[in-house]
Motif scaffolding. Sequence first.
Motif, PDB file in Angstrom:
ATOM      1  N   ARG A  71       0.833  -1.212   0.000  1.00 47.44           N
ATOM      2  CA  ARG A  71       0.000   0.000   0.000  1.00 47.44           C
ATOM      3  C   ARG A  71       0.867   1.261   0.000  1.00 47.44           C
TER       4      ARG A  71
ATOM      5  N   GLU B  78       2.387   1.684  -3.414  1.00 44.87           N
ATOM      6  CA  GLU B  78       1.364   2.137  -4.362  1.00 44.87           C
ATOM      7  C   GLU B  78       1.088   3.628  -4.178  1.00 44.87           C
TER       8      GLU B  78
ATOM      9  N   LYS C 150       6.378   0.883  -8.645  1.00 47.95           N
ATOM     10  CA  LYS C 150       6.072  -0.483  -9.052  1.00 47.95           C
ATOM     11  C   LYS C 150       6.391  -1.373  -7.855  1.00 47.95           C
TER      12      LYS C 150
END
Length: 154
Positions: free
Chosen positions: A78, A81, A86
């Motif tokens: 998380r 992201e 990536k």
Amino acid sequence: MYRKILITTDGSAVSKQTACAGVAFARQMGAEVMALYVAAEYQYPVYVEIIPPSYPLEEEYVETMIRTGEEHTGPIMRAAEQAGLKHSAVTAFADSPALKIVEIADKHNCDLIFMGSHGRSGWGQLLLGSVTNKVLSHTLKPVLVHRLIQEPAA
């Protein structure tokens, strides 16, 4: 400088803080993040010829450890992201976490292994940090050891 960083976690408070620092470091480098959780291999009971009914079957154990690995690597995924990096996660099984960390880093072409340390010295250093020490002694890849000066709150 680094394109792919392996961030290890065991689910402890130390490794959670290390993971946050690892993702922040990866963001600064613009590097891909790979999170790794190493679970112990399934152990058959050696003291009996028949597996007791309360003992988990190998399939149940593997499923449980995969879920546990997803729980521990989830925050790293998380954070990566949110940072726009990536990212991927792996749950691996081994009796020697250090050797598995080195193997995964090699297999996935990671440029750097990012690990935590409790930051203890003296006798405390001898008792803890053995996985980090083994990784350092078994790989030729750079290992960045994130040292915590103070134990995190539980």
